[in-house]
Design a protein around this motif. Structure first.
Motif, PDB file in Angstrom:
ATOM      1  N   LEU A   1       0.812  -1.210   0.000  1.00 39.69           N
ATOM      2  CA  LEU A   1       0.000   0.000   0.000  1.00 39.69           C
ATOM      3  C   LEU A   1       0.850   1.268   0.000  1.00 39.69           C
ATOM      4  O   LEU A   1       0.332   2.366   0.042  1.00 39.69           O
ATOM      5  CB  LEU A   1      -0.937   0.013   1.212  1.00 39.69           C
ATOM      6  N   GLY A   2       2.169   1.085  -0.013  1.00 41.69           N
ATOM      7  CA  GLY A   2       3.062   2.231  -0.086  1.00 41.69           C
ATOM      8  C   GLY A   2       3.593   2.709   1.244  1.00 41.69           C
ATOM      9  O   GLY A   2       4.254   3.738   1.316  1.00 41.69           O
ATOM     10  N   VAL A   3       3.301   1.973   2.307  1.00 44.15           N
ATOM     11  CA  VAL A   3       3.820   2.325   3.626  1.00 44.15           C
ATOM     12  C   VAL A   3       5.303   1.955   3.659  1.00 44.15           C
ATOM     13  O   VAL A   3       5.682   0.865   3.234  1.00 44.15           O
ATOM     14  CB  VAL A   3       3.048   1.584   4.744  1.00 44.15           C
ATOM     15  N   LYS A   4       6.126   2.850   4.163  1.00 43.12           N
ATOM     16  CA  LYS A   4       7.561   2.574   4.252  1.00 43.12           C
ATOM     17  C   LYS A   4       7.813   1.476   5.290  1.00 43.12           C
ATOM     18  O   LYS A   4       7.072   1.362   6.269  1.00 43.12           O
ATOM     19  CB  LYS A   4       8.329   3.836   4.624  1.00 43.12           C
ATOM     20  N   PRO A   5       8.863   0.686   5.083  1.00 44.94           N
ATOM     21  CA  PRO A   5       9.139  -0.420   6.004  1.00 44.94           C
ATOM     22  C   PRO A   5       9.238   0.000   7.471  1.00 44.94           C
ATOM     23  O   PRO A   5       8.719  -0.701   8.349  1.00 44.94           O
ATOM     24  CB  PRO A   5      10.475  -0.981   5.504  1.00 44.94           C
ATOM     25  N   THR A   6       9.865   1.121   7.749  1.00 51.01           N
ATOM     26  CA  THR A   6       9.988   1.550   9.150  1.00 51.01           C
ATOM     27  C   THR A   6       8.627   1.859   9.759  1.00 51.01           C
ATOM     28  O   THR A   6       8.368   1.532  10.917  1.00 51.01           O
ATOM     29  CB  THR A   6      10.907   2.772   9.282  1.00 51.01           C
ATOM     30  N   ALA A   7       7.739   2.485   8.988  1.00 44.52           N
ATOM     31  CA  ALA A   7       6.398   2.797   9.486  1.00 44.52           C
ATOM     32  C   ALA A   7       5.575   1.520   9.640  1.00 44.52           C
ATOM     33  O   ALA A   7       4.836   1.369  10.618  1.00 44.52           O
ATOM     34  CB  ALA A   7       5.692   3.773   8.555  1.00 44.52           C
ATOM     35  N   ALA A   8       5.696   0.605   8.698  1.00 48.87           N
ATOM     36  CA  ALA A   8       4.978  -0.666   8.806  1.00 48.87           C
ATOM     37  C   ALA A   8       5.403  -1.411  10.062  1.00 48.87           C
ATOM     38  O   ALA A   8       4.562  -1.898  10.829  1.00 48.87           O
ATOM     39  CB  ALA A   8       5.234  -1.512   7.564  1.00 48.87           C
ATOM     40  N   ASP A   9       6.704  -1.472  10.294  1.00 52.76           N
ATOM     41  CA  ASP A   9       7.212  -2.165  11.479  1.00 52.76           C
ATOM     42  C   ASP A   9       6.771  -1.476  12.764  1.00 52.76           C
ATOM     43  O   ASP A   9       6.462  -2.133  13.757  1.00 52.76           O
ATOM     44  CB  ASP A   9       8.741  -2.243  11.431  1.00 52.76           C
ATOM     45  N   ARG A  10       6.722  -0.158  12.748  1.00 52.65           N
ATOM     46  CA  ARG A  10       6.355   0.605  13.942  1.00 52.65           C
ATOM     47  C   ARG A  10       4.896   0.379  14.335  1.00 52.65           C
ATOM     48  O   ARG A  10       4.565   0.333  15.524  1.00 52.65           O
ATOM     49  CB  ARG A  10       6.589   2.093  13.688  1.00 52.65           C
ATOM     50  N   HIS A  11       4.006   0.237  13.371  1.00 53.11           N
ATOM     51  CA  HIS A  11       2.572   0.234  13.666  1.00 53.11           C
ATOM     52  C   HIS A  11       1.896  -1.128  13.605  1.00 53.11           C
ATOM     53  O   HIS A  11       0.813  -1.300  14.159  1.00 53.11           O
ATOM     54  CB  HIS A  11       1.845   1.186  12.718  1.00 53.11           C
ATOM     55  N   LEU A  12       2.508  -2.094  12.973  1.00 52.90           N
ATOM     56  CA  LEU A  12       1.838  -3.374  12.742  1.00 52.90           C
ATOM     57  C   LEU A  12       1.442  -4.086  14.035  1.00 52.90           C
ATOM     58  O   LEU A  12       0.304  -4.554  14.159  1.00 52.90           O
ATOM     59  CB  LEU A  12       2.724  -4.284  11.885  1.00 52.90           C
TER      60      LEU A  12
END
Length: 72
Positions: A11-22
């Motif tokens: 969906l275009g979420v950066k890896p760091t943001a995905a890891d932070r929020h998942l």
């Protein structure tokens, strides 16, 4: 549909943001009944759009008094 890092990245979420929020998203979705593919899709569409792909997670609150009261 299972919420995953790969889905967020697609969906275009950066890896760091995905890891932070998942880790917080999965239990929160279940707690609030976002538990079907359609509900997850709608939720993610809104969140990804409103947060600039999860890059901005705080409201800027730079609204005028007139705008807050709905006046133009």
């Amino acid at each position: 549909m299972i919420l995953s890092r790969e889905l967020l990245l697609a969906l275009g979420v950066k890896p760091t943001a995905a890891d932070r929020h998942l880790d917080a998203l999965v239990p929160a979705l279940l707690l609030h009944g976002v538990d079907t593919s359609l509900r997850i899709a709608h939720f993610l569409a809104q969140v990804v759009h409103e947060s600039t792909r999860m890059a901005r997670v705080e409201e800027n609150l730079s609204y005028s008094a007139e705008r807050l009261l709905g006046k133009r």
